[in-house]
Design a protein around this motif. Structure first.
Motif, PDB file in Angstrom:
ATOM      1  N   ALA A  20      -8.615   0.354 -13.590  1.00  0.00           N
ATOM      2  CA  ALA A  20      -8.410   1.865 -12.867  1.00  0.00           C
ATOM      3  C   ALA A  20      -9.300   2.787 -12.001  1.00  0.00           C
ATOM      4  O   ALA A  20      -8.552   3.301 -11.171  1.00  0.00           O
ATOM      5  CB  ALA A  20      -8.620   2.598 -14.371  1.00  0.00           C
ATOM      6  N   LEU A  21     -10.464   2.534 -11.837  1.00  0.00           N
ATOM      7  CA  LEU A  21     -11.327   3.269 -10.788  1.00  0.00           C
ATOM      8  C   LEU A  21     -11.038   2.234  -9.377  1.00  0.00           C
ATOM      9  O   LEU A  21     -10.984   2.947  -8.385  1.00  0.00           O
ATOM     10  CB  LEU A  21     -12.394   3.106 -10.501  1.00  0.00           C
ATOM     11  CG  LEU A  21     -13.729   3.467  -9.960  1.00  0.00           C
ATOM     12  CD1 LEU A  21     -14.103   3.308  -9.172  1.00  0.00           C
ATOM     13  CD2 LEU A  21     -13.081   4.907 -10.286  1.00  0.00           C
ATOM     14  N   VAL A  22     -10.270   0.932  -9.011  1.00  0.00           N
ATOM     15  CA  VAL A  22     -10.099   0.298  -7.889  1.00  0.00           C
ATOM     16  C   VAL A  22      -9.053   1.399  -7.641  1.00  0.00           C
ATOM     17  O   VAL A  22      -8.853   1.219  -6.319  1.00  0.00           O
ATOM     18  CB  VAL A  22      -9.673  -0.603  -8.543  1.00  0.00           C
ATOM     19  CG1 VAL A  22      -9.104  -1.882  -7.297  1.00  0.00           C
ATOM     20  CG2 VAL A  22     -11.720  -1.828  -8.430  1.00  0.00           C
ATOM     21  N   ASP A  23      -8.177   1.457  -8.396  1.00  0.00           N
ATOM     22  CA  ASP A  23      -6.577   2.503  -7.923  1.00  0.00           C
ATOM     23  C   ASP A  23      -6.958   3.578  -7.275  1.00  0.00           C
ATOM     24  O   ASP A  23      -6.215   3.646  -7.006  1.00  0.00           O
ATOM     25  CB  ASP A  23      -5.440   2.080  -9.311  1.00  0.00           C
ATOM     26  CG  ASP A  23      -5.117   1.298  -9.962  1.00  0.00           C
ATOM     27  OD1 ASP A  23      -5.040   0.496  -9.367  1.00  0.00           O
ATOM     28  OD2 ASP A  23      -4.611   1.660 -10.700  1.00  0.00           O
ATOM     29  N   ALA A  24      -7.406   4.549  -8.012  1.00  0.00           N
ATOM     30  CA  ALA A  24      -8.470   5.158  -7.415  1.00  0.00           C
ATOM     31  C   ALA A  24      -8.864   5.571  -6.329  1.00  0.00           C
ATOM     32  O   ALA A  24      -8.744   6.692  -5.504  1.00  0.00           O
ATOM     33  CB  ALA A  24      -9.058   6.292  -8.707  1.00  0.00           C
TER      34      ALA A  24
END
Length: 347
Positions: A278-282
């Motif tokens: 999810a952090l990669v998406d962010a």
């Protein structure tokens, strides 16, 4: 795309950032460790296996290794650590017993339980070294090899732990502070999500040392209660609109800070230590500007593989020094090279 690598001298505390090509280049000690770990996959006449990234399964005697961490339930960072440990265990014919508790006395009790069950080796995190020292000493006194990883960089040798895998959190913090200065930050907020955890305190202390563009304030929150974290950070951003950069010390806290920023109507930039899918998406969406990666999958893998090497060939890695798995920056310039692995659950 290039990766920005953070290199530091442990003795001098100097921090440098440079650019490399291809995959993330980890600190020298980790490169050595990876070379040894790769060689270990041929030790003990491995037989073929189709399990993911495992090239084979060693025919060395089955051994039992306990991995005991200070994981807070729901923190996806530890999923990455555990996957790395499981990959090494599957390759090395290891029975892996994973357990965790965020409270140091309970974590120490888990170490004692592993000792009582006569495991062949123990891999442990040392977030609160003073509380963990007696149980670690009991393990070594019982003749059980112990390696540490992720936390305890400044204390593992004093506890007579055999090897350490992780990053120098102070150097990582200084690198983050230098990056904040480079980014033009003026007022930063560093969020410690587990008060008393030495690695987290070292990160924020390093940020203060490396950030020369303005001031840094520390905010303590409780990561076991993310709604409370969101409310606390929201209130802080509303109270002090001069805060232009928020630095989180874990991916779930960073993602919560993004929501707090929106709640407060703040223009602050969110940055963080550590990643998850999810952090990669962010980062891809621009909600988070950059992250410092310490490669948790690699930490879990090396902790187990190093014990296998020791149990079967008397090897140790690092020559009595920490084996560094980071830090390195992940941002919009290199996120594409990491995203595939993150979504597979290994970065």
């Amino acid at each position: 795309m290039p990766f920005r690598q953070v290199l530091g001298s442990v003795g001098s505390g100097a921090v440098r950032v440079r650019t490399g090509r291809g995959h993330i280049v980890v600190a020298l000690g980790a490169v050595v460790a990876l070379t040894l770990a790769a060689c270990s996959s041929t030790g003990g006449a491995p037989r073929s296996s189709d399990e993911g990234s495992n090239a084979g399964v060693a025919d060395t005697p089955l051994a039992t290794i306990a991995m005991i961490t200070h994981e807070v339930p729901g923190d996806t960072f530890w999923d990455l650590v555990r996957k790395g440990a499981e990959a090494a265990a599957a390759k090395d014919n290891i029975e892996l017993r994973y357990s965790a508790d965020p409270e140091a006395p309970n974590q120490a009790n888990l170490v004692q339980s592993a000792i009582d069950s006569k495991v062949d080796g123990i891999a442990v995190t040392l977030a609160k070294p003073d509380a963990m020292a007696p149980s670690v000493e009991a393990a070594t006194a019982a003749g059980i090899p112990v390696v540490a990883f992720n936390s305890g960089y400044d204390s593992w040798k004093d506890m007579e732990v055999q090897q350490y895998f992780g990053q120098d959190e102070t150097i990582a913090g200084r690198a983050a502070g230098a990056r904040l200065t480079e980014d033009g930050a003026r007022t930063t907020l560093c969020i410690i999500h587990e008060q008393g955890a030495v690695s987290l305190e070292s990160r924020c202390a390093g940020v203060k040392q490396g950030f020369t563009g303005g001031s840094t304030e520390i905010l303590n929150v409780n990561s076991k209660d993310l709604p409370s974290v969101e409310a606390t950070v929201t209130a802080k951003l509303q109270q002090d609109p001069t805060i232009d950069h928020v630095i989180a010390l874990a991916a779930p806290i960073a993602l919560t800070a993004v929501q707090s920023k929106n709640n407060a109507g703040s223009d602050a930039t969110i940055v963080t230590f550590d990643t998850n899918a999810a952090l990669v998406d962010a980062i891809e969406s621009g909600d988070v500007a950059w992250a410092i990666d310490q490669q948790p999958y690699l930490q879990g893998y090396l902790a187990i593989d190093s014990l296998w090497l020791y149990l079967n060939n008397g090897n140790t890695i690092g020559g009595g020094t920490p084996v560094l798995t980071g830090p390195a920056f992940i941002d919009s310039t290199n996120i594409d090279a990491v995203a595939e692995y993150a979504r597979n659950g290994t970065r």
